[in-house]
Scaffold this active site. Structure first.
Site, mmCIF file in Angstrom:
data_model
loop_
_atom_site.group_PDB
_atom_site.id
_atom_site.type_symbol
_atom_site.label_atom_id
_atom_site.label_comp_id
_atom_site.label_asym_id
_atom_site.label_seq_id
_atom_site.Cartn_x
_atom_site.Cartn_y
_atom_site.Cartn_z
ATOM 1 C CG HIS A 513 -1.692 1.212 1.504
ATOM 2 N ND1 HIS A 513 -3.050 1.294 1.287
ATOM 3 C CD2 HIS A 513 -1.314 2.424 1.978
ATOM 4 C CE1 HIS A 513 -3.470 2.510 1.614
ATOM 5 N NE2 HIS A 513 -2.433 3.209 2.042
ATOM 6 C CD GLU A 514 1.771 3.487 3.757
ATOM 7 O OE1 GLU A 514 1.831 4.526 3.083
ATOM 8 O OE2 GLU A 514 0.838 3.267 4.559
ATOM 9 C CG HIS A 517 0.149 6.014 -0.750
ATOM 10 N ND1 HIS A 517 -1.036 6.486 -1.261
ATOM 11 C CD2 HIS A 517 -0.144 5.539 0.490
ATOM 12 C CE1 HIS A 517 -2.000 6.295 -0.372
ATOM 13 N NE2 HIS A 517 -1.490 5.716 0.700
ATOM 14 C CD GLU A 574 -4.690 6.658 1.758
ATOM 15 O OE1 GLU A 574 -4.285 5.490 1.948
ATOM 16 O OE2 GLU A 574 -3.983 7.656 1.908
ATOM 17 C CG ASP A 578 -6.557 0.089 0.635
ATOM 18 O OD1 ASP A 578 -5.496 0.154 1.286
ATOM 19 O OD2 ASP A 578 -7.658 0.491 1.076
HETATM 20 ZN ZN LIG Z 1 -2.351 5.221 2.458
#
Ligand SMILES: [Zn+2]
Length: 674
Positions: A513-514, A517, A574, A578
């Site tokens: 997830h990070e 980003h 986000e 995800d």
């Molecule tokens: Zn996030």
């Protein structure tokens, strides 16, 4: 207040949450009790993964949300509580760090002394505000309030220059509001109108607690509301603020002066003790134009009422109980639906974390996080990065030029695990055992001056934006780094006793997830060095937008409460993270298996356990008030949709549970960015 522009762009895993009551340690790996085996995973996977947990975990009365993250945070709080109780006992054996955090906590816990002092700790500041005789004479007070962390008119601090990201520059950003976002002041639906009336009443009651007669308190509250409403109208909305091109406006000090001459900017900067500079980022010029008209048009007494309110509001938590309770009544009960104020010790642990986070964090790391944890997490991070490398090489819609840049950016990502290499030195912060409010002001001043001193200096790549006990993680596009505090590197996210599948589904997906980003709707505007620069060919950018729009449409259709939709644009980054993150973690897991199918555990296959690992970290409940607040302001979708919204896009999920077209967990067409 002094961490403005980075906070604007940093993408965390979830919004910061207040803490609550004790819970038992989680068992290793998947929590079978949390499941609802009677639910059909192809109909509603969230219910299948979390139904048992949802049925047996009411929201504690001092919380507005309750989920697996909160359970971990609660454990961390209990650990911090023990550390601080021990550190606060006066003993000649205490080291310097223990003395500092222990005395800070002890002063905060001393309610008797706080009640006895009454308004005395804030009286000098109130007197100075009362003595302001003209608008230009407001300046020293504006400086002082900003240094103490009060949210007066705007925010000012330092940030990496978005177009020269190795260098820190000064930045001025919109601010000065008491409600959660600018939209709260301008929306005309019944809910928003009613909430504004309650806010107005709250501000009035706070003035009454200061001793103002009711008619004066109510007139002052109206003055506050008028000023904040005017500022809100000049402020940029949350979705627009996701676009870094809309929040970067570098200009000279002279240009800022002509934009908003009502503030004597050179004197303001000198008053703050900021290093000299010629130019700065004024994130939202229109806001400062609006501020100018507010300063010109508002009578001095009204401006003074506003300063008094913002100051009082910023100190409310450490004032006598009448203020604490009134503050909770609006910001806790009304706004979030929490029923009870948290016990004092929890609030004081949180305040100590906010004020002296890297001092308290050292002790937390000593107790909970060894070198082994750091090493194993780093291995996992490298596997997920390898998966992303493979994914970027495979993506069919990217042209070679953009792909090369993307791979270059991925290779440049810095990994930060657990805690900083070098701890912040708080020896300059004076902490005394009988002055809770003074300690808080001095800690805020230390932080403000630390941030200001960075202006004109190189960016420190080793610095962290979260404290070690935090149950969260983040990507910072200006540093191009991913950060995983020690607080999240524990069950149910990560457990070295658990099987790979559940670890990859949980912490593996968090890492993915990070990393994703860096390539979401916001992160993609920054290059490998963290500079705002367009490295996309127009056709690739168009392809990206098309795929992102699919996620916008998908998530906009979700309703956390009937009639209230998830904001698909606000949550796009986000949701992209995800969806990409879970896919990367799955790729990494398959890589480790090397084609061998492990035996089932608890009757569940490896793939099934992987998806349950993801599902179960998002088991979560919210009060209706919290659900509304989050829908308006949170860039993250609620847990239910973070689970079902992602798995329904994944053929790997559908295969794992033998789902077929026509069932709700099989989206057609599926969305996929990464
Ligand atoms: Zn996030």
């Amino acid at each position: 207040m002094f961490r403005l522009a980075p906070a604007l762009l940093v993408s965390s895993l979830l919004v910061a949450q207040p803490p609550a009551p004790a819970s038992k340690p989680a068992p290793p790996g998947l929590d079978l009790q949390a499941m609802d085996p009677s639910a059909n995973p192809c109909q509603d996977f969230y219910q299948y993964a979390c139904g048992g947990w949802l049925a047996s975990h009411p929201i504690p009365s001092d919380r507005s949300t309750w989920g697996r993250f909160d359970e971990v945070q609660e454990r961390n709080l209990a650990t911090l509580h023990q550390i601080l109780e021990k550190a606060s006992a006066p003993s000649p054996d205490r080291d310097a760090v223990s003395q500092k955090i222990g005395n800070y906590y002890a002063a905060c816990m001393d309610e008797t002394a706080i009640e006895k002092s009454g308004l005395a700790p804030i009286q000098p500041e109130l007197d100075r505000i009362a003595a302001i005789a003209s608008k230009p004479a407001m300046l020293p007070e504006l400086v002082r309030l900003q240094i103490e962390g009060a949210n007066v008119f705007f925010q000012f601090g330092s940030t990496p220059d978005e177009k020269d990201s190795k260098k820190m520059i000064a930045a001025a950003d919109q601010g000065g509001l008491g409600l959660p976002d600018r939209d709260y002041y301008v929306k005309t639906d019944a809910e928003s109108v009613a909430l504004r009336a309650k806010y107005l009443a709250h501000v009035g009651r706070m003035f009454e607690l200061l001793g103002e007669p009711a008619p004066r308190a109510s007139a002052d509250a109206k003055a506050v509301m008028d000023i904040e409403t005017a500022l809100a109208k000049g402020a940029l909305d949350l979705v627009s603020r996701r676009d870094p091109n809309k929040t970067y406006h570098k200009m000279t000090v002279a240009e800022l002066v002509s934009l908003c001459p009502g503030v004597d900017w050179p004197s303001f900067f000198r008053g703050l003790g900021a290093p000299a500079f010629d130019s700065l980022d004024v994130t939202e010029p229109n806001f400062f134009r609006t501020l100018e008209s507010v300063l010109v048009q508002t009578p001095l007494d009204n401006l003074k009422a506003y300063l008094r309110w913002q100051y009082l509001h910023s100190e409310a938590g450490l004032l006598p109980s009448a203020f604490v309770n009134e503050n909770f009544d609006f910001y806790g009960k009304t706004l979030t639906g929490a029923k009870e104020l948290q016990p004092r010790w929890k609030r004081c642990v949180e305040y100590t974390d906010t004020a002296l986070g890297e001092a308290l964090g050292q002790k937390f790391v000593d107790e909970t996080f060894g070198a082994e944890g750091k090493k194993r997490t780093l291995e996992l991070v490298h596997q997920i990065e390898h998966a992303m490398d493979t994914d970027l090489k495979d993506v069919a819609w990217m042209t070679p030029a953009t792909r090369e840049q993307a791979l270059h950016k991925l290779n440049a990502v810095a990994d930060k695990i657990g805690y900083p290499d070098r701890w912040r030195d708080y020896s300059a912060v004076k902490v005394v055992r009988d002055d809770a409010l003074g300690n808080s002001d001095r800690a805020a001043e230390f932080e403000a001056r630390r941030e200001l001193a960075k202006i004109g200096k190189p960016v420190d790549p080793k610095e962290w934006g979260m404290t070690p006990p935090t149950v969260n993680a983040y990507y910072n596009p200006l540093m191009n780094d991913i950060n995983f505090p020690a607080g999240i590197l524990q069950p149910p996210f990560y457990d070295n006793r658990a099987d790979d599948a559940s670890n990859y589904g949980a912490i593996g997906a968090v890492i993915g997830h990070e990393l994703t980003h860096g390539f979401d709707d916001q992160g993609r505007h920054f290059d490998a060095a963290g500079n705002l620069s367009d490295w996309w060919t127009p056709e690739d950018a168009k392809e990206f937008e098309k795929r992102a729009q699919c996620l916008v449409d998908e998530y906009s259709s979700f309703q956390p409460i009937p009639g209230v939709h998830v904001n698909g644009k606000l949550t796009l980054g986000e949701n992209t993270a995800d969806n990409g993150g879970l896919r990367l973690a799955f790729m990494a897991l398959m890589d480790t298996l090397k084609g061998v199918t492990p035996p089932k555990i608890d009757g569940l296959s490896t793939s099934q356990r992987f998806f349950l690992g993801w599902g179960q970290i998002w088991c979560q409940k919210r009060t209706e008030e919290a659900a509304r607040l989050r829908a308006n302001t949170d860039p993250h979708a609620p847990g239910e949709f973070r689970v079902n919204g992602v798995v329904s896009n994944m053929p790997e999920f559908q295969q794992a549970f033998s789902c077929h077209l026509g069932q709700p967990m099989v989206r057609n067409p599926a969305c996929r960015v990464w």
